[in-house]
Every structure is written in C-alpha cells, then in structure tokens.
Motif scaffolding. Structure first.
Motif, PDB file in Angstrom:
ATOM      1  N   ALA A  22       7.114 -67.822  83.482  1.00 31.30           N
ATOM      2  CA  ALA A  22       7.938 -66.728  82.962  1.00 31.30           C
ATOM      3  C   ALA A  22       9.365 -66.822  83.475  1.00 31.30           C
ATOM      4  O   ALA A  22      10.324 -66.505  82.749  1.00 31.30           O
ATOM      5  CB  ALA A  22       7.325 -65.381  83.359  1.00 31.30           C
ATOM      6  N   ILE A  23       9.543 -67.259  84.715  1.00 31.73           N
ATOM      7  CA  ILE A  23      10.895 -67.406  85.278  1.00 31.73           C
ATOM      8  C   ILE A  23      11.685 -68.443  84.492  1.00 31.73           C
ATOM      9  O   ILE A  23      12.830 -68.205  84.079  1.00 31.73           O
ATOM     10  CB  ILE A  23      10.813 -67.796  86.770  1.00 31.73           C
ATOM     11  CG1 ILE A  23      10.271 -66.625  87.589  1.00 31.73           C
ATOM     12  CG2 ILE A  23      12.194 -68.218  87.296  1.00 31.73           C
ATOM     13  CD1 ILE A  23      10.016 -66.970  89.042  1.00 31.73           C
ATOM     14  N   TYR A  24      11.081 -69.594  84.256  1.00 33.67           N
ATOM     15  CA  TYR A  24      11.770 -70.634  83.478  1.00 33.67           C
ATOM     16  C   TYR A  24      12.022 -70.179  82.047  1.00 33.67           C
ATOM     17  O   TYR A  24      13.061 -70.490  81.454  1.00 33.67           O
ATOM     18  CB  TYR A  24      10.962 -71.927  83.487  1.00 33.67           C
ATOM     19  CG  TYR A  24      11.121 -72.736  84.759  1.00 33.67           C
ATOM     20  CD1 TYR A  24      12.378 -73.178  85.175  1.00 33.67           C
ATOM     21  CD2 TYR A  24      10.020 -73.064  85.541  1.00 33.67           C
ATOM     22  CE1 TYR A  24      12.532 -73.927  86.336  1.00 33.67           C
ATOM     23  CE2 TYR A  24      10.161 -73.813  86.707  1.00 33.67           C
ATOM     24  CZ  TYR A  24      11.410 -74.235  87.092  1.00 33.67           C
ATOM     25  OH  TYR A  24      11.560 -74.971  88.244  1.00 33.67           O
ATOM     26  N   GLY A  25      11.078 -69.455  81.474  1.00 31.97           N
ATOM     27  CA  GLY A  25      11.273 -68.947  80.120  1.00 31.97           C
ATOM     28  C   GLY A  25      12.438 -67.984  80.039  1.00 31.97           C
ATOM     29  O   GLY A  25      13.234 -68.024  79.091  1.00 31.97           O
ATOM     30  N   PHE A  26      12.569 -67.099  81.033  1.00 32.27           N
ATOM     31  CA  PHE A  26      13.683 -66.150  81.051  1.00 32.27           C
ATOM     32  C   PHE A  26      15.018 -66.877  81.133  1.00 32.27           C
ATOM     33  O   PHE A  26      15.966 -66.543  80.404  1.00 32.27           O
ATOM     34  CB  PHE A  26      13.529 -65.197  82.243  1.00 32.27           C
ATOM     35  CG  PHE A  26      14.747 -64.346  82.489  1.00 32.27           C
ATOM     36  CD1 PHE A  26      14.979 -63.212  81.729  1.00 32.27           C
ATOM     37  CD2 PHE A  26      15.674 -64.682  83.468  1.00 32.27           C
ATOM     38  CE1 PHE A  26      16.105 -62.428  81.944  1.00 32.27           C
ATOM     39  CE2 PHE A  26      16.803 -63.912  83.687  1.00 32.27           C
ATOM     40  CZ  PHE A  26      17.022 -62.780  82.920  1.00 32.27           C
ATOM     41  N   PHE A  27      15.113 -67.869  82.014  1.00 30.95           N
ATOM     42  CA  PHE A  27      16.389 -68.573  82.166  1.00 30.95           C
ATOM     43  C   PHE A  27      16.684 -69.473  80.968  1.00 30.95           C
ATOM     44  O   PHE A  27      17.850 -69.727  80.660  1.00 30.95           O
ATOM     45  CB  PHE A  27      16.401 -69.366  83.471  1.00 30.95           C
ATOM     46  CG  PHE A  27      16.663 -68.512  84.675  1.00 30.95           C
ATOM     47  CD1 PHE A  27      17.940 -68.084  84.979  1.00 30.95           C
ATOM     48  CD2 PHE A  27      15.624 -68.108  85.492  1.00 30.95           C
ATOM     49  CE1 PHE A  27      18.191 -67.276  86.070  1.00 30.95           C
ATOM     50  CE2 PHE A  27      15.856 -67.301  86.596  1.00 30.95           C
ATOM     51  CZ  PHE A  27      17.148 -66.880  86.891  1.00 30.95           C
TER      52      PHE A  27
END
Length: 446
Positions: A182-187
């Motif tokens: 989710a962190i990579y998806g947000f960025f």
C-alpha cells in the motif's frame, strides 16, 4: 555456553544484521558438498499463526573422519533476542541438569534455539517434509547447522515461511512488511500526479524556458513512478503466492533505471548543464562515466543479494560490494557541485554580475547541503531504522525512505524549475549592489 558455540552464534548474528528484506518467502536451493558450519536461509516476522514448512530430498553427508552422527546436522529457528542471550549468557548448572549443554560445540544443543529436526529424522532416502507451527510471535531466522568437523552436506531444500489468515489463506509477507504494498501504491499515485504537474509546467506553460535537463528530470519521475508500481505489484504477488512471478524482473529493471537517472540528474544539475552552460567539461563527463557503471554494478549486486538469499556462498561478499559501490556513487556525485561552486566564486571576481553570481552560488550551496542530507538519510538513517525498529514496524523504514525521496525531489524540482525570472536572470541595480557587498564580506571572512 562453550566458546566454539558462542563464536558460531556470533557469526550468525553478523549474518542476521546483513540480511536484507526477502524478495520471496518460498525458497528452493541445492547444496553440493557444502562444508559451511551454518547456513542462514531467511528471516521472517511471524504472527501468532505462523508456520515454517521444510522439505528436504536427497540429503547425504560425507567426512574424511569417522562417519558423522546424523544428529549433528539439523535446522533450527533463532530470534534476535535469544541470539544475544545465547552469546552472552550461560544458564547455570542445577542438580538435575549439571551440564545444561551436553554438546557444547554444537548450536543445535543450545537451550536458546528452537530446533526443528535433525538428519536423524530423515527417511532411508534422505527425505523429510514437515510443517512446524510458530506459536510465539516474533522475528525468527531459519538456519541449518553442521556441527560435524570436516564434513560435507549434499541436499535439496525447499522452505516456505508464512502467516495464516483467519480465512485459512497464506500471507507470505512478514508482519512488519504487511503495509509495504500500500505504501508503494500510494507513492506511485503521488508520482503520477507530480509527473502530470511537471509535464504541464515544462511542455505547456513554460515551454520556452524549459531546458534539456528539465526533460531528463521528467524521465526521472517516470522511472520513479514505474519503480513504485513494480515494487507494489512485486510485494502484492509475494503476499499472495510467496514468489514474485516475474515482477522481480521489472522491479530490478526499474530500480536500475531510477538509480542511474537519479545520479545522472544530480551530476548534471550540479554542473549547471543546459541551463547555465550548453556542454559538459571533460572532468564532468568522467564523473558520469564513473557513476553510471557504478550504479549498474550496485544494482547487479542488489539483485544477486535479493534473489539468492543468504544461503548463497559469497552472499556476504555481494553485500559488501553493494555497500562499497553505493557509497562510492554518493561521494562521486558531490564533486560536480563543488566544482560549480568554485567556478562561480572565481567568476564573481571578473564578470561584474555579482548579484546573479551570488544567487547561483547560494542555490548551489543549498543543493549541495540537501544532496548530502538526502544521501545520508537514505543510506544511514533508513538502515538504522531497519536495524533498531521492532520487527512489527519494519515498514516504517520504507515509508521514511519514500518520504525523504519525495522531499528531495520537491526541493530539486522547485529550485531548478523552468521560469522566465528566477535566480539566474535579470536583477535590478539595488540587488546588484547588495550582492557585491555580500560577496566582498564573504571573501573577507574567508
């Protein structure tokens, strides 16, 4: 604990510190006449419903000495907390147990490890297959120990480490990496918006003042966007299947591209290429010719480390290569910024444009400080977060690195954005006189 076992455990501690986050939690590897006393397979953060599945086939041992005892070969789990207890603490003898470690030279007999099985449990063909529950949540490292002197081990091993979800499905991501997709998806979403805004600025509104470096900076945003997308997909597929299913190829490719383009942009911005001068000097070209191959070498080492795992012979050497090359790149990219500042200082004495020169000099100083801060944070602080943070919060280091990268990009793209009037262009007479006075005071202080 005996000295031999303590030394072995200390080596395991060093290997555990060097261990990078795994790219997959299902591993298959073959060993042929391996003489290592210990082999680290994986480190994994377990919940209360964790499991370790180990399948061995074709296992055999040989020795120049007497036939080794099968009980001296085996697999075990070890937490970081227990590791240091095993090194520095010795359980006192009791009346019921006068020798708490009957085999002091073997880590398998340590009271601090969680033995899973030994070669004494193998069938007649050298095969074994069993799944072990992990009921106490913690981060454990899976090791194989060979406690028989001068003995060689041959075997094929398949390991599977996961946490069970309430619905019975398997989650192959460690507890501390659960939020990472989710962190990579947000960025990735952020970089898409960033790229759209930058594209509008360079291709539409300020197209006349945009330079070649600004288009290369657009390429950097594209590379970072693709890297975050591939990392998110890679981690998601690992969570579901235990293997990246080809996403690791895209991940390493875009990791290489974004690393090469980032260091190239830092070097070119530091030299003032295209917005201060149309061509590069020979020494600046040499820096690029050094940095780009170094980045390629660093990413190759990172791929070897990430894809093979610590059970590879020479794994520590590949880690050292990666660290050395990465530090060399970080040092090399600072030289062009220093050269630009020195050149601006010299030109301020002769070009008669003190205000413009002072603005450029100030900007490059700020850039120099920010580059050092960014490299220091992402190479040292982030690594420290990975090391000291509780295993449940390992995702914090990923978030911290991405936030620092976004902050660095925002600074660099804002300070070196295309604009008709900025620090490089026309300044009025009052600013010119004030700048001349500031330069004289600065030279006097120096």
């Amino acid at each position: 604990m005996a000295t031999a076992a303590a030394r072995l455990l200390l080596l395991l501690a060093v290997a555990g510190v060097l261990l990078r986050p795994a790219t997959a939690e299902i591993k298959q590897e073959s060993f042929k006449d391996d003489s290592r006393s210990s082999i680290l397979f994986e480190k994994f953060g377990f919940s209360r419903r964790g499991f370790v599945s180990i399948s061995i086939s074709g296992a055999s041992t040989s020795s120049k000495l007497a036939t080794p005892d099968p009980a001296q070969f085996g697999f075990f789990l070890l937490s970081d907390e227990a590791l240091f207890e095993a090194i520095y603490e010795q359980p006192p003898p009791t009346d019921l147990n006068p020798d708490p470690n009957p085999n002091p030279g073997c880590v398998l007999s340590s009271p601090y490890v969680k033995p899973l099985f030994s070669f004494a449990d193998l069938d007649g063909d050298g095969n074994y297959n069993k799944t072990f529950p992990v009921t106490h949540p913690d981060e454990y490292s899976l090791y194989f120990a060979n406690c028989a002197p001068e003995s060689l081990v041959t075997m094929r091993v398949r390991t599977e480490m996961y946490n069970a979800n309430p619905d019975g499905s398997k989650d192959y991501l460690p507890v501390g990496q659960a939020p990472v997709p989710a962190i990579y998806g947000f960025f990735a979403f952020f970089y898409a918006a960033f790229l759209a805004a930058w594209g509008y600025l360079t291709l539409s509104r300020d197209r006349v003042t945009a330079h070649q470096i600004h288009h290369l900076m657009s390429g950097l945003l594209v590379a970072r966007l693709l890297y975050c997308l591939s990392a998110a997909e890679d981690q998601h597929y690992i969570r579901v299947t235990g293997t990246p299913h080809g996403w690791d190829v895209a991940f390493y490719l875009f990791q290489l591209v974004k690393g090469v383009v980032l260091f190239a942009v830092i070097v070119l911005v530091g030299t003032g290429w295209s917005f201060l001068k149309p061509v590069l000097q020979d020494r600046e070209k040499k820096v690029l010719m050094v940095v780009i191959p170094l980045q390629v070498a660093a990413n190759i080492a990172a791929a070897v480390v990430g894809e093979t795992g610590p059970f590879l012979q020479g794994w520590v050497t590949w880690n050292q290569i990666f660290l050395f090359v990465d530090v060399a790149c970080c040092c090399a990219v600072l030289f062009p910024v220093v050269w630009s500042m020195r050149s601006l200082r010299e030109s301020s004495k002769t070009d008669g444009k003190a205000a413009r020169t002072l603005a450029k000099l100030t900007l490059f100083r700020q850039f120099y400080v920010v580059v050092i801060g960014y490299l220091y944070f992402t190479r040292i602080i982030v690594y420290a977060l990975k090391t000291i943070t509780n295993y449940k919060y390992r995702w914090v280091s990923v978030a911290a690195e991405e936030v620092a990268t976004v902050a660095f990009y925002l600074f660099m793209f804002y300070m070196f954005r295309p604009a008709e009037r900025n620090q490089y262009f026309a300044l009025d007479e009052d600013e010119e006189e004030a700048a001349e006075l500031a330069l004289r005071e600065e030279e006097f202080e120096l």
